[in-house]
Write a protein that holds these residues in place. Sequence first.
Motif, PDB file in Angstrom:
ATOM      1  N   GLU A  32     -39.967  22.135  -6.860  1.00  0.00           N
ATOM      2  CA  GLU A  32     -39.091  22.693  -7.892  1.00  0.00           C
ATOM      3  C   GLU A  32     -38.373  23.963  -7.440  1.00  0.00           C
ATOM      4  N   ARG A  33     -39.008  24.763  -6.602  1.00  0.00           N
ATOM      5  CA  ARG A  33     -38.334  25.981  -6.114  1.00  0.00           C
ATOM      6  C   ARG A  33     -37.434  25.689  -4.922  1.00  0.00           C
ATOM      7  N   GLY A  34     -37.567  24.484  -4.366  1.00  0.00           N
ATOM      8  CA  GLY A  34     -36.779  24.109  -3.206  1.00  0.00           C
ATOM      9  C   GLY A  34     -35.447  23.487  -3.585  1.00  0.00           C
ATOM     10  N   VAL A  35     -34.563  23.434  -2.604  1.00  0.00           N
ATOM     11  CA  VAL A  35     -33.270  22.769  -2.745  1.00  0.00           C
ATOM     12  C   VAL A  35     -33.398  21.445  -2.005  1.00  0.00           C
ATOM     13  N   MET A  36     -33.074  20.355  -2.701  1.00  0.00           N
ATOM     14  CA  MET A  36     -33.233  19.019  -2.118  1.00  0.00           C
ATOM     15  C   MET A  36     -31.881  18.391  -1.810  1.00  0.00           C
ATOM     16  N   PHE A  37     -31.813  17.774  -0.641  1.00  0.00           N
ATOM     17  CA  PHE A  37     -30.642  17.013  -0.234  1.00  0.00           C
ATOM     18  C   PHE A  37     -31.079  15.592   0.113  1.00  0.00           C
ATOM     19  N   VAL A  38     -30.218  14.643  -0.229  1.00  0.00           N
ATOM     20  CA  VAL A  38     -30.473  13.239   0.075  1.00  0.00           C
ATOM     21  C   VAL A  38     -29.312  12.717   0.912  1.00  0.00           C
ATOM     22  N   CYS A  48     -34.348  15.871   2.422  1.00  0.00           N
ATOM     23  CA  CYS A  48     -34.782  17.145   2.990  1.00  0.00           C
ATOM     24  C   CYS A  48     -34.915  18.158   1.863  1.00  0.00           C
ATOM     25  N   VAL A  49     -36.011  18.921   1.879  1.00  0.00           N
ATOM     26  CA  VAL A  49     -36.223  19.992   0.909  1.00  0.00           C
ATOM     27  C   VAL A  49     -36.352  21.293   1.687  1.00  0.00           C
ATOM     28  N   ILE A  50     -35.569  22.302   1.272  1.00  0.00           N
ATOM     29  CA  ILE A  50     -35.592  23.598   1.940  1.00  0.00           C
ATOM     30  C   ILE A  50     -35.934  24.693   0.940  1.00  0.00           C
ATOM     31  N   THR A  51     -36.508  25.790   1.451  1.00  0.00           N
ATOM     32  CA  THR A  51     -36.837  26.942   0.608  1.00  0.00           C
ATOM     33  C   THR A  51     -36.430  28.233   1.300  1.00  0.00           C
ATOM     34  N   ASP A  52     -36.120  29.219   0.490  1.00  0.00           N
ATOM     35  CA  ASP A  52     -35.819  30.567   0.971  1.00  0.00           C
ATOM     36  C   ASP A  52     -37.154  31.293   1.135  1.00  0.00           C
ATOM     37  N   LYS A  61     -39.195  22.361   4.219  1.00  0.00           N
ATOM     38  CA  LYS A  61     -40.529  22.060   3.711  1.00  0.00           C
ATOM     39  C   LYS A  61     -40.850  20.583   3.814  1.00  0.00           C
ATOM     40  N   ASN A  62     -39.818  19.753   3.759  1.00  0.00           N
ATOM     41  CA  ASN A  62     -40.035  18.314   3.781  1.00  0.00           C
ATOM     42  C   ASN A  62     -38.756  17.664   4.293  1.00  0.00           C
ATOM     43  N   ILE A  63     -38.900  16.807   5.252  1.00  0.00           N
ATOM     44  CA  ILE A  63     -37.765  16.010   5.733  1.00  0.00           C
ATOM     45  C   ILE A  63     -38.326  14.651   6.125  1.00  0.00           C
ATOM     46  N   ALA A  64     -37.675  13.612   5.631  1.00  0.00           N
ATOM     47  CA  ALA A  64     -38.165  12.263   5.917  1.00  0.00           C
ATOM     48  C   ALA A  64     -37.004  11.280   5.956  1.00  0.00           C
ATOM     49  N   VAL A  65     -37.162  10.298   6.807  1.00  0.00           N
ATOM     50  CA  VAL A  65     -36.216   9.193   6.899  1.00  0.00           C
ATOM     51  C   VAL A  65     -37.001   7.920   6.620  1.00  0.00           C
ATOM     52  N   ALA A  66     -36.410   7.048   5.826  1.00  0.00           N
ATOM     53  CA  ALA A  66     -37.078   5.811   5.423  1.00  0.00           C
ATOM     54  C   ALA A  66     -37.463   4.970   6.632  1.00  0.00           C
TER      55      ALA A  66
END
Length: 147
Positions: A32-38, A48-52, A61-66
Amino acid sequence: MNIFQVKENKKEYLSLLLLADEQEDMIDRYLERGVMFVLDDDGVKGECVITDEGDGVLEIKNIAVAPGHQRKGYGKALIEYIADRYRERYSILQVGTGDSPLTIPFYEECGFARHHIVKNFFTDNYDHPIYECGVQLVDMVYLRKAL
């Protein structure tokens, strides 16, 4: 290929999030505090989810490819997109990962270098052992690249 920000219903992408972080309550700590891109390329291929993290540090914080779409440049495209979008506001992009022969070389190919280690991160924070390539992950390895 289209990369877009997801502002609501981020858990809609839980199956992808769990590929990179297999314990949902750990994802809940940053989602929830992160910024998510698809990344969409005739269907969702990655996220991908990134945080400051303060002091000019932006963290993946999280990056994944199917599965079935890995090793086709989608992960690298997400990292390049993040770097381009945020280089004016941040000086460092960092990522923490297990010491795995699968992930460390990927990040190094994307221009990251080892920075520091958090001992016993996976054994202290997860409720089950995590294995990658048959090796139990114990320490969190942080890698950084200048933006």
